[in-house]
Enzyme design. Sequence first.
Site, PDB file in Angstrom:
ATOM      1  N   CYS A  89      58.552 -63.358 -16.258  1.00 15.89           N
ATOM      2  CA  CYS A  89      57.276 -63.363 -16.968  1.00 15.89           C
ATOM      3  C   CYS A  89      57.381 -62.478 -18.211  1.00 15.89           C
ATOM      4  O   CYS A  89      57.766 -61.318 -18.117  1.00 15.89           O
ATOM      5  CB  CYS A  89      56.198 -62.851 -16.008  1.00 15.89           C
ATOM      6  SG  CYS A  89      54.654 -62.406 -16.785  1.00 15.89           S
TER       7      CYS A  89
ATOM      8  N   TYR B   2      26.283 -17.081  -9.076  1.00 17.54           N
ATOM      9  CA  TYR B   2      26.284 -16.667 -10.483  1.00 17.54           C
ATOM     10  C   TYR B   2      25.234 -15.605 -10.825  1.00 17.54           C
ATOM     11  O   TYR B   2      25.124 -15.189 -11.966  1.00 17.54           O
ATOM     12  CB  TYR B   2      26.144 -17.871 -11.417  1.00 17.54           C
ATOM     13  CG  TYR B   2      24.905 -18.720 -11.178  1.00 17.54           C
ATOM     14  CD1 TYR B   2      23.632 -18.229 -11.460  1.00 17.54           C
ATOM     15  CD2 TYR B   2      25.017 -20.019 -10.696  1.00 17.54           C
ATOM     16  CE1 TYR B   2      22.509 -19.004 -11.249  1.00 17.54           C
ATOM     17  CE2 TYR B   2      23.903 -20.799 -10.484  1.00 17.54           C
ATOM     18  CZ  TYR B   2      22.643 -20.281 -10.755  1.00 17.54           C
ATOM     19  OH  TYR B   2      21.529 -21.043 -10.560  1.00 17.54           O
TER      20      TYR B   2
ATOM     21  N   GLU C 244      30.251 -17.582 -18.862  1.00 14.97           N
ATOM     22  CA  GLU C 244      30.689 -18.129 -17.577  1.00 14.97           C
ATOM     23  C   GLU C 244      30.558 -19.650 -17.571  1.00 14.97           C
ATOM     24  O   GLU C 244      29.728 -20.204 -18.281  1.00 14.97           O
ATOM     25  CB  GLU C 244      29.876 -17.516 -16.431  1.00 14.97           C
ATOM     26  CG  GLU C 244      28.392 -17.465 -16.683  1.00 14.97           C
ATOM     27  CD  GLU C 244      27.667 -16.440 -15.780  1.00 14.97           C
ATOM     28  OE1 GLU C 244      26.997 -16.897 -14.859  1.00 14.97           O
ATOM     29  OE2 GLU C 244      27.787 -15.216 -16.011  1.00 14.97           O
TER      30      GLU C 244
ATOM     31  N   CYS D 131      52.429 -66.011 -18.048  1.00 10.44           N
ATOM     32  CA  CYS D 131      53.441 -67.037 -17.783  1.00 10.44           C
ATOM     33  C   CYS D 131      52.919 -68.217 -16.973  1.00 10.44           C
ATOM     34  O   CYS D 131      53.646 -69.197 -16.767  1.00 10.44           O
ATOM     35  CB  CYS D 131      54.645 -66.419 -17.083  1.00 10.44           C
ATOM     36  SG  CYS D 131      54.288 -65.876 -15.401  1.00 10.44           S
TER      37      CYS D 131
ATOM     38  N   LYS E 266      25.792 -26.806 -23.761  1.00  7.63           N
ATOM     39  CA  LYS E 266      26.139 -28.028 -23.027  1.00  7.63           C
ATOM     40  C   LYS E 266      27.269 -28.769 -23.740  1.00  7.63           C
ATOM     41  O   LYS E 266      27.200 -28.977 -24.954  1.00  7.63           O
ATOM     42  CB  LYS E 266      24.911 -28.950 -22.928  1.00  7.63           C
ATOM     43  CG  LYS E 266      23.797 -28.430 -22.029  1.00  7.63           C
ATOM     44  CD  LYS E 266      24.244 -28.400 -20.592  1.00  7.63           C
ATOM     45  CE  LYS E 266      23.348 -28.967 -19.557  1.00  7.63           C
ATOM     46  NZ  LYS E 266      22.382 -29.941 -19.738  1.00  7.63           N
TER      47      LYS E 266
ATOM     48  N   ASP F 261      28.427 -27.734 -12.307  1.00  6.13           N
ATOM     49  CA  ASP F 261      27.531 -28.884 -12.246  1.00  6.13           C
ATOM     50  C   ASP F 261      27.255 -29.226 -10.790  1.00  6.13           C
ATOM     51  O   ASP F 261      27.903 -30.084 -10.200  1.00  6.13           O
ATOM     52  CB  ASP F 261      28.198 -30.060 -12.962  1.00  6.13           C
ATOM     53  CG  ASP F 261      27.186 -31.115 -13.349  1.00  6.13           C
ATOM     54  OD1 ASP F 261      25.979 -30.883 -13.160  1.00  6.13           O
ATOM     55  OD2 ASP F 261      27.620 -32.171 -13.837  1.00  6.13           O
TER      56      ASP F 261
ATOM     57  N   GLU G  10      21.897 -38.131 -21.768  1.00  2.00           N
ATOM     58  CA  GLU G  10      20.795 -38.974 -22.230  1.00  2.00           C
ATOM     59  C   GLU G  10      19.462 -38.352 -21.826  1.00  2.00           C
ATOM     60  O   GLU G  10      18.495 -38.382 -22.580  1.00  2.00           O
ATOM     61  CB  GLU G  10      20.936 -40.386 -21.652  1.00  2.00           C
ATOM     62  CG  GLU G  10      22.023 -41.159 -22.351  1.00  2.00           C
ATOM     63  CD  GLU G  10      22.470 -42.390 -21.580  1.00  2.00           C
ATOM     64  OE1 GLU G  10      22.906 -43.336 -22.213  1.00  2.00           O
ATOM     65  OE2 GLU G  10      22.379 -42.390 -20.341  1.00  2.00           O
TER      66      GLU G  10
ATOM     67  N   CYS H 124      51.715 -61.032 -10.203  1.00  2.00           N
ATOM     68  CA  CYS H 124      52.297 -62.261 -10.740  1.00  2.00           C
ATOM     69  C   CYS H 124      53.656 -62.396 -10.072  1.00  2.00           C
ATOM     70  O   CYS H 124      54.459 -61.469 -10.109  1.00  2.00           O
ATOM     71  CB  CYS H 124      52.459 -62.137 -12.266  1.00  2.00           C
ATOM     72  SG  CYS H 124      53.663 -63.283 -12.962  1.00  2.00           S
TER      73      CYS H 124
ATOM     74  N   LYS I 207      29.464 -23.313 -16.545  1.00  2.00           N
ATOM     75  CA  LYS I 207      28.223 -23.827 -15.954  1.00  2.00           C
ATOM     76  C   LYS I 207      28.622 -24.881 -14.924  1.00  2.00           C
ATOM     77  O   LYS I 207      29.012 -25.997 -15.270  1.00  2.00           O
ATOM     78  CB  LYS I 207      27.326 -24.416 -17.036  1.00  2.00           C
ATOM     79  CG  LYS I 207      25.983 -24.856 -16.492  1.00  2.00           C
ATOM     80  CD  LYS I 207      25.003 -25.138 -17.618  1.00  2.00           C
ATOM     81  CE  LYS I 207      23.636 -25.457 -17.074  1.00  2.00           C
ATOM     82  NZ  LYS I 207      23.617 -26.570 -16.144  1.00  2.00           N
TER      83      LYS I 207
ATOM     84  N   CYS J   5      48.869 -66.370 -13.705  1.00  2.00           N
ATOM     85  CA  CYS J   5      49.192 -65.265 -14.607  1.00  2.00           C
ATOM     86  C   CYS J   5      48.838 -65.639 -16.047  1.00  2.00           C
ATOM     87  O   CYS J   5      49.264 -66.700 -16.531  1.00  2.00           O
ATOM     88  CB  CYS J   5      50.680 -64.940 -14.503  1.00  2.00           C
ATOM     89  SG  CYS J   5      51.220 -63.754 -15.739  1.00  2.00           S
TER      90      CYS J   5
ATOM     91  N   ARG K 275      16.451 -24.937  -5.577  1.00  2.00           N
ATOM     92  CA  ARG K 275      15.635 -24.426  -6.665  1.00  2.00           C
ATOM     93  C   ARG K 275      14.281 -25.138  -6.727  1.00  2.00           C
ATOM     94  O   ARG K 275      13.265 -24.526  -7.049  1.00  2.00           O
ATOM     95  CB  ARG K 275      16.392 -24.621  -7.973  1.00  2.00           C
ATOM     96  CG  ARG K 275      15.602 -24.218  -9.170  1.00  2.00           C
ATOM     97  CD  ARG K 275      16.464 -24.159 -10.416  1.00  2.00           C
ATOM     98  NE  ARG K 275      15.588 -23.947 -11.543  1.00  2.00           N
ATOM     99  CZ  ARG K 275      14.921 -24.899 -12.149  1.00  2.00           C
ATOM    100  NH1 ARG K 275      15.044 -26.146 -11.744  1.00  2.00           N
ATOM    101  NH2 ARG K 275      14.134 -24.617 -13.153  1.00  2.00           N
TER     102      ARG K 275
HETATM  103  C1  9MJ Z   1      25.765 -22.389 -13.363  1.00  2.00           C
HETATM  104  N1  9MJ Z   1      25.126 -23.502 -13.089  1.00  2.00           N
HETATM  105  O1  9MJ Z   1      26.982 -22.301 -13.219  1.00  2.00           O
HETATM  106  C2  9MJ Z   1      23.342 -19.982 -14.246  1.00  2.00           C
HETATM  107  N2  9MJ Z   1      25.005 -21.256 -13.809  1.00  2.00           N
HETATM  108  O2  9MJ Z   1      21.733 -18.262 -14.669  1.00  2.00           O
HETATM  109  C3  9MJ Z   1      25.488 -20.059 -14.227  1.00  2.00           C
HETATM  110  N3  9MJ Z   1      23.670 -21.198 -13.825  1.00  2.00           N
HETATM  111  C4  9MJ Z   1      21.991 -19.511 -14.385  1.00  2.00           C
HETATM  112  N4  9MJ Z   1      24.455 -19.271 -14.503  1.00  2.00           N
HETATM  113  C5  9MJ Z   1      20.385 -18.138 -14.704  1.00  2.00           C
HETATM  114  N5  9MJ Z   1      26.805 -19.761 -14.335  1.00  2.00           N
HETATM  115  C6  9MJ Z   1      19.832 -19.335 -14.424  1.00  2.00           C
HETATM  116  C7  9MJ Z   1      20.868 -20.230 -14.207  1.00  2.00           C
END
Ligand code: 9MJ
Length: 669
Positions: free
Chosen positions: A430, A224, A113, A410, A312, A117, A35, A425, A115, A407, A136
Amino acid sequence: MNAGPAEQLEELRRQLAFHNYRYYVLDDPVITDAEYDRLYQRLQELEAAHPELITPDSPTQRVGGTAASDFARVRHTIPMLSLSNAFSRDELEAFGRRVQRILGDIDPDFSVEPKIDGLAVTLHYERGVFRLGATRGDGEVGEDVTANLRTVRSVPSRLQPPFPPYLEARGEVYMWRRDFERLNEQRLEQGESPFANPRNAAAGSLRQLDPGVTAGRPLRLFIYQLGGAGGVSLDTHTESLTYLRERGFPIVPDVRLVHCIDEAWLVIQAWEAKRLSLPFDIDGVVLKVNRLSLQQELGTVGRDPRWAIAYKFAPSQATTTVVDIEVTVGRTGSINPTAVLQPVEIAGVTVSRATLHNQDEIDRKDVRIGDTVIVQRAGDVIPEIVRVVVEHRSASEPPRWFLPTLCPSCGSPIVREPGDAIAYCVSSDCPAQLEERIIHFASRDAMDIEGLGEQVARVLVRRGLARSVADLYRLTKEQLVALDRFGEKSAENLVAAIAASKERPLERLLVALSIRHVGAKWAEVFAHTFGSLRAIGRATLEELTTTTGAGPVVCQSVRDFFAQPHNQALVDELERLGLRITQDRVIGALPLAGEEFVVTGRLSRLTRSEAEERLKRLGARIGNTVTKKTTHVVVGEEPGSKLSKAQKLGTPLLAEDGLMALLERHGAA
Ligand code: 9MJ
C-alpha cells in the site's frame, strides 16, 4: 446584537445562570471555562457601564454555585472567597498598581502559586481531629461532604502535633489526569458515561451521596490557605503554608515568593510552559500579597479579596466544529480516523485536526460530521476531542460515522480482528503505508538519516524511486538531482547520509522496520537476546516470550512480520546491501538495562526498598536524586521535592499502579 443594554444584561445573566447550573449542580458543563469567563467578563463590563442596571440576583453579586439539596448545608464562618481574574499582563499590572496605591509606601511581596483546577473545600479540625469538611458552594454556604472527604487519602484524619484546639484549612480536591483517564475507561466498561475532564470527575466523585463510591475514586488534595487556627500567630501566608505542611497537609507545590509583578510574570511564564507536562491540570497562577496584616488592610470587595488575583491561562480547551472526518493510513497499516476541525486557537496553538483514535472511540463519543465539539490539548501535543456538545445538534442530526471498508490509499480491504481496537489495511503493497514506513525508517529514533524527512520520503515514493526501504540504499545522486528539489551538494549529502546509516546497530534497524508493537525498548531486548535479525525471525513464539519477557501480542506480531515472504526477502536484501543485521548478544540482557529509576513517597503495596530491589532485578539502576540521567521517577503518596525536580526536568513519572504494571509485565510483581 441589536438589543439594548438591559436586554443584553438579561440575556447574559440567563446564560450564566444556565451554565452555573450545568457546572455546579449537574457537574456537566456545555461550554469551556474560558468561554464562561468571557461571558462573565462581558457581564461585568456591561454592568460597569450601566451600574443602574445591576440587580441583586446578577451572578456578579452572588458568585456561582447552588448547594445541591441532597447534602447538609454548612455556613462558612469565614466566607470562602473567590478570586478576581486577570487574563493579560496588563490586567496583572493593574492589580499590582491598585495594591500599591492602597498600601502607599509599602512594597509588598507576593506569593505565586499554581491554580489547581479542582473543587474548593474547607476542612475543620478540633483538637487535631478532622471533624467537618465542606465544599465552597456559593462562598457563604457549602455542602457537608465530611464522610466523603474522610475517604480521600491525602486528607489527614489527625494533625501532627503540636496543633491548636481549632484549625481550618482550605484547598482544592483534584484528580491526576492519568487517574481520570483510567476512571473513565472503567466507567465505559461498566456502561456509565465518562466525565468531561478531571475537574468534573473530582467534583462528581466528591459530591456522591454514598461515601463508598467516593472511596473508589482517585481523589487528591492540595491545601492553599489557612482558614484559621486558634491561638497561632503567623505573619505571612507562606509561613502559614509551612505551618500547615508541618501539621501534615499536602500543600500546593512550588509556592514562590516574589518582590514585584515583573518577577511574578517570569514565574507565571514558567508555569505556563510546564503546564501540560504536570500530572494534574492547573488553569492559572494565583498571586497573593504575602503579609497577612497587609491582606487585612487591603480587604475585600464583594466576594473578591483585593490582596489576591488569579492569572488565568489561555484555555487548553476550546469549542469548534467538525468539518470532516478523514482517514489516514499508518506505517503498520493502521487506519487512523482524524477529525478535521474549524481551526481554533488553544493555548497559543492553532488546532485544525484532532485524533479520533478508532471506531470504538468515535462510537463512544458519538462524533459526527458537523458536530460542535470541545477540543483539548492535554499532556501531549496531539489534540483530542473531549466530547460532543449534543445540545448544539440541529433537528436534522448528521448520520453516524463509520470507518470505510476499503483502504483510501490502495483499495485493499480494511480488517479489524476480534479483540483489536484498531483496524488495518491488509495490503503489503500500500503506497500510503510505504510513505509512512520510509518516514519512520529515516527518523531520528530509527536509522536517523539526515535530510530524509517527510517531504522527501513522500516524493521518493510518489516518483517510484522507493518501492521499499531497501531501495533507499540504491538511490544515486543523479536520480535525486532529477527530482528538482535537490542540488548537487544536497543530493550528495543525502546519498552519503543513507550510506552512513548502514552502520546503525541492529536494535535501531529493528525499530526502523515498523513491526507492530515493537518500539525502542523491545527492539533492544530482542537484538540483545537473539543477536541477529535471522535468529529473531526463526524463533518460535514460545522462544520469543520465554527468553525476553515480552507479552504474547508483541511476540505474535514479530512472528507475523517474519512469516511474510516479502519481509523475508527484505531481510535478505538488507543483508546484501551491507546493513548490520547481526550484533553481539548480551547474555542475560535485562529489560530495564540502561534505565535509572528514583522512587519518592510512600507506596501502599510494596515498601520502597522492595520496589527498588525488584527494579534492580530487572536491570535498572536506582538513583537517590533526580538528575538528567534519571529515566523514571516512581511517585508514591506524599512525595518530596524529588517530584518537583522531576517535573522541572520533565522526567517521566510513574505512579504505583504504573510501577506494578511494569513489574508485572516483566514477571517481577
Ligand atoms: C487554587 N485553586 O489552587 C486559591 N488556589 O486563595 C490557590 N485557590 C485561593 N489559591 C484564596 N492556589 C481563594 C482561592
